[in-house]
Design a protein around this motif. Structure first.
Motif, PDB file in Angstrom:
ATOM      1  N   SER A 119      67.778   1.160  91.532  1.00  0.00           N
ATOM      2  CA  SER A 119      68.437   0.671  92.743  1.00  0.00           C
ATOM      3  C   SER A 119      69.101   1.794  93.526  1.00  0.00           C
ATOM      4  O   SER A 119      69.459   1.609  94.696  1.00  0.00           O
ATOM      5  N   LYS A 150      63.464   3.971  96.480  1.00  0.00           N
ATOM      6  CA  LYS A 150      63.843   2.652  96.979  1.00  0.00           C
ATOM      7  C   LYS A 150      64.140   2.728  98.471  1.00  0.00           C
ATOM      8  O   LYS A 150      63.732   1.861  99.253  1.00  0.00           O
ATOM      9  N   ARG A 203      62.277   0.803 101.781  1.00  0.00           N
ATOM     10  CA  ARG A 203      62.950   0.110 102.886  1.00  0.00           C
ATOM     11  C   ARG A 203      62.542   0.691 104.232  1.00  0.00           C
ATOM     12  O   ARG A 203      62.220  -0.043 105.178  1.00  0.00           O
ATOM     13  N   TRP A 213      65.719  -5.262  93.193  1.00  0.00           N
ATOM     14  CA  TRP A 213      65.509  -4.878  94.594  1.00  0.00           C
ATOM     15  C   TRP A 213      64.031  -4.980  94.964  1.00  0.00           C
ATOM     16  O   TRP A 213      63.697  -5.372  96.103  1.00  0.00           O
ATOM     17  N   LYS A 244      63.053  -8.622  95.310  1.00  0.00           N
ATOM     18  CA  LYS A 244      63.594  -9.145  96.564  1.00  0.00           C
ATOM     19  C   LYS A 244      62.709  -8.768  97.751  1.00  0.00           C
ATOM     20  O   LYS A 244      62.465  -9.579  98.645  1.00  0.00           O
TER      21      LYS A 244
END
Length: 316
Positions: free
Chosen positions: A243, A248, A252, A273, A276
């Motif tokens: 995370s 990560k 995004r 994450w 999700k």
């Protein structure tokens, strides 16, 4: 030597007012649209929050001195780049990577060592992951890089320890092209242990930096690096990432840029994450390269191209 237009663009990037600089991506977007002269006159032809924030910095910076006052700094940086055999490409040049032109957070210039290849680099795929990868993760990085390379994709990564290193090494081992996007100036290598790897990439592929050549690594440079690694690529494959991992963040950013985000299924099973992102349909869980190739074959479209993305402030 570089021509006047490119020198003026770099000088705009050098403007600083009380420690603040104009958003470089804003400068790049406006220049791409033919508004370099407007910028040099203190005008921003863009309606956005970034433009409103940048306008007083731009105007104050121009009031405090001429753009030509910054030319000596630029010439000094160019000399440092030349010493390591690096070249410059800007958004004004046809050689500027085509995939980067389609994202809102593009850098106005890149320094590079090696060779830019328009045809190959439009088929870049980023293979990224944690620096502290497991043996299984490293094995997956090698397999994915080999099979994507075999399918005709150029492997892009960030020259970091762990997954990035394995992705680059695998492409080179199988005599495929690889692109390293680094989080320092082009005269530096981080981590130092990858110096030999960087030299091999520069001789057989390309190393790219969006920073001034002498820039040392900083807290903001690696997040900014992720934007270019993603923007140059059709999609990002994340092998392993916690995370707090930079990978990560790249996932995004890739989603925000409208790029494909491909998360290894084991990562999705282990990391909330990642689950999700998949549940929100911002990423795809994959367990084989065939799925990756199918996902990468579709068109990519940037989302909300001006307002959506926020870059860390440049400090160098």
């Amino acid at each position: 030597m570089i021509d006047e237009a490119r020198m003026r663009l770099l000088a705009l990037c050098s403007l600083r007012v009380e420690g603040k600089s104009v958003d470089w991506s804003l400068l790049a977007r406006c220049t791409l649209k033919g508004h370099l002269d407007n910028l040099c006159d203190g005008l921003i032809i863009e309606e956005s929050a970034a433009a409103r924030k940048a306008l007083p910095i731009l105007r104050q910076g121009l009031l405090e001195g001429r753009l030509a006052d910054h030319f000596s700094r630029i010439e000094d940086e160019m000399e440092h780049a030349a010493r390591v055999g690096a070249n410059l490409v800007t958004v004004l040049d046809a050689e500027y990577p085509e995939n980067l032109r389609g994202v809102p957070d593009l850098p106005p210039f890149l320094f590079y060592r090696g060779t830019l290849d328009h045809e190959s680099d439009t088929r870049c795929v980023a293979v990224v992951g944690t620096r502290n990868a497991t043996d299984i993760g490293l094995s997956r990085a090698r397999r994915v890089s080999r099979e994507l390379s075999d399918a005709g994709y150029t492997i892009t990564s960030g020259l970091a320890r762990g997954v990035d290193t394995e992705a680059h090494r695998t492409a080179l081992h199988f005599e495929r092209r690889t692109v390293a996007v680094i989080g320092t100036g082009i005269t530096r290598c981080y981590p130092k242990e990858n110096f030999a790897l960087a030299e091999e990439i520069s001789s057989r592929g390309v190393i790219i930096s969006q920073f001034w050549p002498t820039r040392s690594p900083g807290r903001d440079t690696f997040p900014r690096r992720n934007h270019v690694t993603s923007g140059m690529s059709l999609g990002s494959v994340v092998i392993e990432a916690s995370s707090t991992s930079g990978a990560k963040m790249q996932a995004r950013v890739a989603a925000e840029q409208g790029r494909r985000v491909l998360l290894i299924k084991s990562l999705v099973d282990q990391q909330p994450w990642a689950r999700k992102m998949v549940d929100a349909q911002r990423a795809l869980a994959v367990d084989g390269v065939e799925q990756m190739i199918e996902a990468l074959s579709g068109p990519v479209k940037p989302r909300n191209p001006v307002q959506h993305l926020q870059l860390p402030l440049d400090t160098g």
